[in-house]
Write an enzyme that holds these catalytic residues in place. Sequence first.
Site, mmCIF file in Angstrom:
data_model
loop_
_atom_site.group_PDB
_atom_site.id
_atom_site.type_symbol
_atom_site.label_atom_id
_atom_site.label_comp_id
_atom_site.label_asym_id
_atom_site.label_seq_id
_atom_site.Cartn_x
_atom_site.Cartn_y
_atom_site.Cartn_z
ATOM 1 N N TYR A 144 -6.859 2.112 5.592
ATOM 2 C CA TYR A 144 -5.938 1.034 5.231
ATOM 3 C C TYR A 144 -5.933 -0.168 6.172
ATOM 4 C CZ TYR A 144 -3.160 4.055 8.282
ATOM 5 O OH TYR A 144 -2.746 4.839 9.306
ATOM 6 N N CYS A 154 4.101 41.772 23.022
ATOM 7 C CA CYS A 154 5.350 41.013 23.169
ATOM 8 C C CYS A 154 6.420 41.637 22.266
ATOM 9 C CB CYS A 154 5.125 39.553 22.783
ATOM 10 S SG CYS A 154 6.656 38.603 22.704
ATOM 11 N N LYS A 156 2.163 4.611 1.698
ATOM 12 C CA LYS A 156 2.254 5.115 3.066
ATOM 13 C C LYS A 156 1.943 6.608 3.015
ATOM 14 C CE LYS A 156 5.109 4.976 7.215
ATOM 15 N NZ LYS A 156 4.891 6.363 7.623
ATOM 16 N N CYS A 194 6.571 32.640 27.433
ATOM 17 C CA CYS A 194 7.378 33.299 26.404
ATOM 18 C C CYS A 194 8.641 33.896 27.028
ATOM 19 C CB CYS A 194 6.537 34.407 25.765
ATOM 20 S SG CYS A 194 7.428 35.381 24.562
ATOM 21 N N CYS A 207 8.539 37.938 26.858
ATOM 22 C CA CYS A 207 7.629 38.816 27.598
ATOM 23 C C CYS A 207 7.036 38.150 28.833
ATOM 24 C CB CYS A 207 6.504 39.303 26.682
ATOM 25 S SG CYS A 207 5.340 38.008 26.217
ATOM 26 N N LYS A 246 10.628 3.193 3.200
ATOM 27 C CA LYS A 246 10.634 4.659 3.144
ATOM 28 C C LYS A 246 11.465 5.148 1.963
ATOM 29 C CE LYS A 246 10.252 7.145 6.682
ATOM 30 N NZ LYS A 246 9.378 8.262 7.089
ATOM 31 N N GLU A 276 0.845 -1.200 0.000
ATOM 32 C CA GLU A 276 0.000 0.000 0.000
ATOM 33 C C GLU A 276 0.874 1.242 0.000
ATOM 34 O OE1 GLU A 276 -2.224 -0.242 3.612
ATOM 35 O OE2 GLU A 276 -3.049 -2.202 3.106
ATOM 36 N N ASP A 328 1.276 10.378 3.924
ATOM 37 C CA ASP A 328 1.919 11.280 4.868
ATOM 38 C C ASP A 328 0.881 12.285 5.370
ATOM 39 O OD1 ASP A 328 3.937 12.265 6.363
ATOM 40 O OD2 ASP A 328 4.966 13.296 4.732
ATOM 41 N N CYS A 343 2.107 32.728 21.879
ATOM 42 C CA CYS A 343 2.225 33.816 22.842
ATOM 43 C C CYS A 343 1.139 34.799 22.430
ATOM 44 C CB CYS A 343 3.598 34.494 22.749
ATOM 45 S SG CYS A 343 3.648 36.062 23.638
HETATM 46 S S1 IVH Z 1 -0.386 0.317 8.747
HETATM 47 C C1 IVH Z 1 0.060 -1.888 12.600
HETATM 48 N N1 IVH Z 1 -0.741 1.403 6.420
HETATM 49 O O1 IVH Z 1 2.245 5.287 9.034
HETATM 50 C C2 IVH Z 1 -0.301 -1.200 11.340
HETATM 51 N N2 IVH Z 1 0.080 2.773 8.178
HETATM 52 O O2 IVH Z 1 4.612 4.383 10.823
HETATM 53 C C3 IVH Z 1 0.452 0.026 11.204
HETATM 54 N N3 IVH Z 1 0.431 5.104 7.517
HETATM 55 O O3 IVH Z 1 0.883 5.544 12.222
HETATM 56 C C4 IVH Z 1 -0.132 0.988 10.300
HETATM 57 N N4 IVH Z 1 -0.217 4.875 5.426
HETATM 58 O O4 IVH Z 1 -0.235 6.858 10.407
HETATM 59 C C5 IVH Z 1 -0.335 1.599 7.691
HETATM 60 N N5 IVH Z 1 -1.124 2.233 4.288
HETATM 61 C C6 IVH Z 1 -0.742 2.424 5.549
HETATM 62 C C7 IVH Z 1 -0.319 3.682 6.011
HETATM 63 C C8 IVH Z 1 0.089 3.822 7.342
HETATM 64 C C9 IVH Z 1 0.231 5.724 6.349
HETATM 65 C C10 IVH Z 1 0.962 5.777 8.733
HETATM 66 C C11 IVH Z 1 0.138 5.572 9.954
HETATM 67 C C12 IVH Z 1 1.039 4.960 10.972
HETATM 68 C C13 IVH Z 1 2.403 5.211 10.430
HETATM 69 C C14 IVH Z 1 3.284 4.030 10.771
#
Ligand code: IVH
Length: 687
Positions: free
Chosen positions: A215, A442, A112, A421, A424, A328, A110, A114, A437
């Site tokens: 997901y 300030c 990932k 702060c 101030c 990554k 899948e 952001d 703040c």
């Molecule tokens: S699976 C145990 N699938 O990445 C299952 N996470 O570092 C763990 N994230 O906190 C999550 N896309 O916020 C999974 N397709 C995806 C994802 C995903 C983004 C984020 C999620 C998680 C972080 C894990």
Amino acid sequence: MDVENRIRELSALLLRHQYLYYVKAQPEISDAEYDRLFDELVALEEGYPQFADENSPTRRVGSDLDNTFPERRHAVPVLSLDKEYNTGELANWLQKTVKNADRPLGFVVEEKMDGASIVLYYRDGALAAAVTRGDGSRGNDVTGNIRTVPQVPLVIADKGELAVRGEVYIAKSDFETYNKTFDDKYANPRNLAAGSLRNLKSSLVAQVPLKIFCYEGYFRGQNAENGGRALNDHIHILIKLRELGFRVSENLGFFSDNEELAAQVRSLAPGFVVGGVADLVKYVEERIALRDSLDYEIDGLVIKVNEIDVREMLGSTAHHPRWAVAFKFDAPLAQTVLEDVQVQVGRNGRVTPVAILQPVRIAGSTVTRATLHNQEYIDMLELGPGDLVSISKRGDIIPAVEDVVEKALENPSVYRLPEACQFCGTRFVKDGAHHFCKNKQCPERIRRAITYFTAKGQMDIDTLGEKTVAFLFDEGFVRCIPDIYRFDYGRLLGEEGFKEKKVENFKQSVLESKSRPFKTVLTALGFEGIAANAVSMLIKNGYDSVDKIIEAASRRDTEVFSSIDGFGGIMAELMIQHFTDPDNLRLIQELKELGLNFNEGQVVGTDLVLQSMAGATWVITGSFEHFNPRSKAAEEIERRGGKVASAVSAKTSYVLAGEKAGSKLAKARELGIPVVDEAQFRKMLEE
Ligand code: IVH
């Protein structure tokens, strides 16, 4: 049909059309038809509040009441992922996982996303709660805010208990448009998405273009029969989630050597890429290449074991499951030590922690600082002084602290922002993901506001750079924006480094800045949300003077501004806030009296009868007998509608040359620009 049933019917219809429009992107009715149904439901709910439901499609506009975000315990452990950075490591992980499982496995790849992690809990077929990831076992309840995200189903056709993990995000294109309105205040879409989830007012969240991808699904009694299909593998769970109306990314790969299963997935989800386990790494490589073509940010791919019982058998460490791994994209480029955290306070009061790093070379430049965004980012990394950290460059430009590689040996800690702060003493207040703040007096906020005002791209007073402003501010010469125009720069003569010529340049550039148009002046004041394009919109819509804006704001009716193209309710509220604020009104009044433009088309200090120099650009060089200091000549030109520039170019209309005129005069001769001496100039003024 009775009212209650009509309300139910309309709700169901509208939820379906919201789904078709926002999730499927395949609307079946026109916008006008949709609006008609929506208005009918709003009217009925107003008339018969006893039948209104909290999951009504009309509730997506959010509320103006302040949210609270109570902590909730997660029903499922919300773990994060272990990371790999190259396909070699990934191949090893696949091999190791298959070996540990001791049987043939399927894998799902899948994107990932952001964004901001969220868990949606459903009960009796309706959204019951939405909770942030928090520390993995407890998070904040942000249900009111999540309800405003049109892609989140409010009711579903499954009455059992269900938890769904997803990522709330903002599309790149939406982010650009949205962030422009806010002066590029958000560092990236992720920060805006995460901050929005914690916004105190859901009516404001409703205006942020949030989206979601889901997901993971945890169905109670996951192994129960389900329309002939057993929900004991991930790919079928995703397909089921999609059937229930959740948005699951289409960019998904399924890899299994089980031919029968592969064929089944091909027919159930024709958009997914399906192959054998040997095809997985190639698919990962293909997806890496496609990263930039997506309209949302992904920072990697996630590779997951498909079989739920194998997942259970493999289990997890305290932090991450052994059945999944994140691949990554941005391998950290370097490691260094976090020496300290510096706290910056911006002109609008926002607090930004900045990492002070042991200098490290990355891609040809030395990095010593990186933003840490806010306390939440620090908490997420569990970052403290002395830690060894990995640094990457996001988008190849901005250095970012990616991860803690090793905690400090001595006194390991997680950094906490100070309570108050340092400039101030005012206690910081948390609003969304950031601390502020709130003291408008300030000194740091004021210094930053002055620096912003004079900066390039704003009033562009090139002699007043950040260091000079800090000097003038610290010496007490310029303590607020109007002081820029009140201070007698002649007083600087004799101060170290201030010779006559330099002081003269100060005077000239400050005076010159008075001719900046209304649009520039208003933008340079730096009110939150009032960036250049917002001001253009205002002017285009007839608000071509500050007086008109102030008059409209004084009515305190958001409709007045929210009807402007490109202005939502957030902007409308900001407009009213800024232009009814007594301090701001005083600031504007003072600047007006000092001769700045607060009227589109107005030229500073002009006698309307005397426009003899309109349209002409002058450059003044050398010294004069009568016009001493030289700025006196500039004033005369500007009073007559002319402009004064500091350098000679093809656009210069005249050069006024006095005694000892140097290179500017030579340049004028070279370009064939008319040169006027003091006597001729005085004659022109008399005419
Ligand atoms: S699976 C145990 N699938 O990445 C299952 N996470 O570092 C763990 N994230 O906190 C999550 N896309 O916020 C999974 N397709 C995806 C994802 C995903 C983004 C984020 C999620 C998680 C972080 C894990």
